[in-house]
Design a protein around this motif. Structure first.
Motif, PDB file in Angstrom:
ATOM      1  N   GLN A   1     -54.627   2.533-147.840  1.00  0.00           N
ATOM      2  CA  GLN A   1     -53.545   3.645-147.999  1.00  0.00           C
ATOM      3  C   GLN A   1     -53.508   4.444-146.713  1.00  0.00           C
ATOM      4  O   GLN A   1     -52.425   4.917-146.471  1.00  0.00           O
ATOM      5  CB  GLN A   1     -54.210   4.568-149.232  1.00  0.00           C
ATOM      6  CG  GLN A   1     -53.218   5.713-149.792  1.00  0.00           C
ATOM      7  CD  GLN A   1     -51.841   5.022-150.218  1.00  0.00           C
ATOM      8  OE1 GLN A   1     -52.063   3.951-151.013  1.00  0.00           O
ATOM      9  NE2 GLN A   1     -50.795   5.275-149.560  1.00  0.00           N
ATOM     10  N   ASP A   2     -54.521   4.582-146.132  1.00  0.00           N
ATOM     11  CA  ASP A   2     -54.335   5.061-144.652  1.00  0.00           C
ATOM     12  C   ASP A   2     -53.570   4.278-143.734  1.00  0.00           C
ATOM     13  O   ASP A   2     -52.497   4.933-143.246  1.00  0.00           O
ATOM     14  CB  ASP A   2     -55.554   5.355-143.899  1.00  0.00           C
ATOM     15  CG  ASP A   2     -56.607   6.425-144.585  1.00  0.00           C
ATOM     16  OD1 ASP A   2     -56.084   7.157-145.554  1.00  0.00           O
ATOM     17  OD2 ASP A   2     -57.930   6.213-144.281  1.00  0.00           O
ATOM     18  N   SER A   3     -53.650   3.188-143.963  1.00  0.00           N
ATOM     19  CA  SER A   3     -52.646   2.158-143.072  1.00  0.00           C
ATOM     20  C   SER A   3     -51.021   2.453-143.443  1.00  0.00           C
ATOM     21  O   SER A   3     -50.228   2.674-142.716  1.00  0.00           O
ATOM     22  CB  SER A   3     -53.017   0.795-143.141  1.00  0.00           C
ATOM     23  OG  SER A   3     -54.102   0.542-142.630  1.00  0.00           O
ATOM     24  N   ILE A   4     -51.138   2.492-144.819  1.00  0.00           N
ATOM     25  CA  ILE A   4     -49.497   2.594-145.377  1.00  0.00           C
ATOM     26  C   ILE A   4     -48.968   3.923-145.114  1.00  0.00           C
ATOM     27  O   ILE A   4     -47.874   3.999-144.589  1.00  0.00           O
ATOM     28  CB  ILE A   4     -49.777   2.639-147.001  1.00  0.00           C
ATOM     29  CG1 ILE A   4     -49.885   0.819-147.260  1.00  0.00           C
ATOM     30  CG2 ILE A   4     -48.126   2.745-147.545  1.00  0.00           C
ATOM     31  CD1 ILE A   4     -50.139   0.488-148.471  1.00  0.00           C
ATOM     32  N   ASP A   5     -49.807   4.911-144.929  1.00  0.00           N
ATOM     33  CA  ASP A   5     -49.263   6.409-144.719  1.00  0.00           C
ATOM     34  C   ASP A   5     -49.074   6.386-143.208  1.00  0.00           C
ATOM     35  O   ASP A   5     -47.986   6.986-142.911  1.00  0.00           O
ATOM     36  CB  ASP A   5     -50.535   7.264-145.129  1.00  0.00           C
ATOM     37  CG  ASP A   5     -50.813   7.505-146.918  1.00  0.00           C
ATOM     38  OD1 ASP A   5     -49.899   7.132-147.289  1.00  0.00           O
ATOM     39  OD2 ASP A   5     -51.858   8.130-146.884  1.00  0.00           O
ATOM     40  N   THR A   6     -49.829   5.698-142.390  1.00  0.00           N
ATOM     41  CA  THR A   6     -49.703   5.766-141.002  1.00  0.00           C
ATOM     42  C   THR A   6     -48.254   5.119-140.951  1.00  0.00           C
ATOM     43  O   THR A   6     -47.446   5.629-139.951  1.00  0.00           O
ATOM     44  CB  THR A   6     -50.666   5.060-140.323  1.00  0.00           C
ATOM     45  OG1 THR A   6     -51.855   5.518-140.752  1.00  0.00           O
ATOM     46  CG2 THR A   6     -50.617   4.990-138.733  1.00  0.00           C
ATOM     47  N   ILE A   7     -48.088   4.094-141.237  1.00  0.00           N
ATOM     48  CA  ILE A   7     -46.607   3.179-141.232  1.00  0.00           C
ATOM     49  C   ILE A   7     -45.664   4.238-141.443  1.00  0.00           C
ATOM     50  O   ILE A   7     -44.669   4.397-140.854  1.00  0.00           O
ATOM     51  CB  ILE A   7     -46.915   1.886-141.929  1.00  0.00           C
ATOM     52  CG1 ILE A   7     -47.967   0.991-141.330  1.00  0.00           C
ATOM     53  CG2 ILE A   7     -45.364   1.260-141.915  1.00  0.00           C
ATOM     54  CD1 ILE A   7     -48.073  -0.327-141.938  1.00  0.00           C
ATOM     55  N   GLN A   8     -45.609   4.751-142.641  1.00  0.00           N
ATOM     56  CA  GLN A   8     -44.680   5.525-143.161  1.00  0.00           C
ATOM     57  C   GLN A   8     -44.232   6.906-142.231  1.00  0.00           C
ATOM     58  O   GLN A   8     -43.209   7.198-142.083  1.00  0.00           O
ATOM     59  CB  GLN A   8     -44.575   5.833-144.665  1.00  0.00           C
ATOM     60  CG  GLN A   8     -44.565   4.400-145.430  1.00  0.00           C
ATOM     61  CD  GLN A   8     -45.047   4.651-146.952  1.00  0.00           C
ATOM     62  OE1 GLN A   8     -45.257   5.867-147.348  1.00  0.00           O
ATOM     63  NE2 GLN A   8     -44.338   3.736-147.747  1.00  0.00           N
ATOM     64  N   HIS A   9     -45.504   7.272-141.888  1.00  0.00           N
ATOM     65  CA  HIS A   9     -45.119   8.509-141.053  1.00  0.00           C
ATOM     66  C   HIS A   9     -44.894   8.178-139.643  1.00  0.00           C
ATOM     67  O   HIS A   9     -44.105   8.910-139.094  1.00  0.00           O
ATOM     68  CB  HIS A   9     -46.854   9.217-141.036  1.00  0.00           C
ATOM     69  CG  HIS A   9     -46.673  10.551-140.306  1.00  0.00           C
ATOM     70  ND1 HIS A   9     -45.946  11.537-140.634  1.00  0.00           N
ATOM     71  CD2 HIS A   9     -47.116  10.747-139.036  1.00  0.00           C
ATOM     72  CE1 HIS A   9     -46.284  12.618-139.863  1.00  0.00           C
ATOM     73  NE2 HIS A   9     -46.976  12.064-138.748  1.00  0.00           N
TER      74      HIS A   9
END
Ligand code: NAP
Length: 312
Positions: free
Chosen positions: A37-45
Motif C-alpha cells: 500500500q505504501d508503494s501504491i500511495d507513493t506511485i500515485q503521489h
C-alpha cells in the motif's frame, strides 16, 4: 515540471522519474520489507506531483514490482509512461538466470504486459548485457516486438560503448540507462559523450547512490540494516568507501542549506546538470520521500557549488 525529449524518441519525460526497484519487496536483491500500500500511495503521489514516468523491471521482486505498478496506475485517467526491462528468468525456487534468447524475450514481454495491465510498454530495455554473446539476438527480437506495437522504444542498461555500437547497426537505441551519481561517474568518460553525439537519451539510475547521498543514511542505520537489504553488504555502504562517501554527504548537506532543499535534491540536481542526462530515475518508498526529492528536478546549482561537490 519541465519536460525533456528522450533522445531520438518522441517521449517527453519529466527530469525525474520514479524508480520501482525497492517496491519489489523481499527477494534476493530486495531493500528490506516494503508494504504494497505504501508503494501504491507513493506511485500515485509522485504522479500527482507531476512525475510522468516510472522505471521497473520483471526481476524486481520476481514480478512483484511490475504487478504493483500495474495496480497503482490502473485507475488513473492520465497514465504515466511505463519503462521496463528484460533479460532475467527465474524458476519456482526463485533461482535467477540471465537469458537474452529471442524466444525468452518474446515471452517476457507478454508476461510484463499482463502484470502491468497495459497494451504497450513505452521503453523496453535490456537490463544487463548478459550473456554478452546474445545481446544482438535480444535486440533483433525487441525490434520485432516494436513493429508489433508491444513496445514503443528500445533501450539498454549497463552496456559498454562497443556493445551499444553493435546494437545501433540493427536498430536505433533510443535510451541508455547507466548508474550516475557523485559516487559513480564512470559513464562520463565514454558513454555520455557517445549518447550526446548519437542523440540517445540517458536516464541515469541511483542518482542518490541508492539512498547513501540523501543525508538520512548513517553508520548506525547501516549497522542496523537487516540481511534482507542488499545495501548492508554493498561496497559503497562499507569501509573503506563509506567514510569517503559520508564526506560527500557533508558537502551535499552544506550546499543544500544555500538552496533550501534537501541533500538528496542536491545529489539529483548535480546528476541532472550534465548535458547528456535527460532524466534521473529516483527510487522512492513513501509519499514523504517523493516530497523530499521533487525539487531536485528544478534546482539550478551554480558553478561554484558544482566545483565544490566535485572537489570532494
Ligand atoms: N538498470 C539497472 O541495473 C538499475 C540498477 C539500479 C537501479 N535502477 C533503477 O533506478 C532506480 C533508482 O535507483 P536506486 O533506487 O538504486 O537509488 P536512488 O534513487 O539513488 O535511492 C533510492 C533510495 O533512497 C532513499 N530515499 C528516497 N527518497 C528519500 C528521501 N526523500 N529522503 C531520504 N531517503 C530517501 C530510499 O531508500 P531508503 O529509505 O531505504 O534509504 C530509496 O529507495 C531503481 O528503483 C531502478 O528503477 C536500475
Amino acid at each position: 515540471m519541465e519536460l525533456a525529449r528522450l533522445g531520438n524518441s518522441e517521449l517527453e519525460i519529466t527530469r525525474i522519474g520514479l524508480g520501482a526497484w525497492a517496491m519489489g519487496g523481499l527477494w534476493q536483491w530486495g531493500w528490506g520489507a516494503q508494504q504494497d500500500q505504501d508503494s501504491i500511495d507513493t506511485i500515485q503521489h509522485a504522479f500527482s506531483l507531476g512525475i510522468n514516468w516510472i522505471d521497473t523491471a520483471p526481476v524486481y521482486g520476481l514480478g512483484h514490482s511490475e504487478k504493483i505498478v500495474g495496480k497503482a496506475i490502473k485507475g488513473l485517467s492520465n497514465k504515466p509512461l511505463i519503462f521496463s526491462k528484460c533479460g532475467f528468468n527465474w524458476d519456482q525456487q526463485q533461482n535467477i538466470q540471465p537469458c537474452l534468447k529471442a524466444a525468452s524475450i518474446k515471452q517476457e514481454v507478454e508476461d510484463s504486459l499482463k502484470r502491468l495491465q497495459v497494451e504497450t510498454i513505452d521503453l523496453y530495455q535490456i537490463h544487463w548485457p548478459n550473456p554478452a554473446e546474445d545481446i544482438e539476438e535480444a535486440w533483433q527480437a525487441m525490434a520485432e516486438l516494436q513493429q508489433q506495437g508491444k513496445i514503443r522504444y528500445l533501450g539498454v542498461s549497463n552496456h559498454s560503448l562497443e556493445q551499444m555500437e553493435a546494437l545501433q547497426n540493427i536498430a536505433p537505441i533510443h535510451a541508455m540507462q547507466p548508474p550516475y551519481s557523485l559516487i559513480n561517474r564512470d559513464c562520463e568518460e565514454q558513454l555520455l559523450p557517445y549518447c550526446q553525439q548519437n542523440n540517445t537519451g540517458v536516464i541515469c539510475y541511483s542518482p542518490m547512490g541508492s539512498g547513501l547521498l540523501t543525508g538520512k543514511m548513517t553508520r548506525q542505520r547501516i549497522a542496523a540494516m537487516g540481511d534482507d537489504d542488499w545495501r548492508k553488504n554493498a561496497d559503497d555502504f562499507n569501509e573503506p568507501k563509506l567514510s569517503h562517501n559520508l564526506k560527500i554527504v557533508e558537502a551535499l548537506s552544506q550546499v543544500a542549506v544555500k538552496y533550501q532543499v534537501s541533500a538528496a535534491e542536491v545529489a539529483i540536481a548535480w546528476a541532472l546538470n550534465h548535458p547528456a542526462i535527460t532524466g534521473a530515475i529516483v527510487g522512492m518508498r513513501s509519499p514523504e520521500q517523493a516530497d523530499g526529492v521533487i525539487r531536485g528536478a528544478s534546482v539550478q546549482l551554480d558553478t561554484y557549488d558544482i566545483a565544490l561537490l566535485e572537489s570532494v
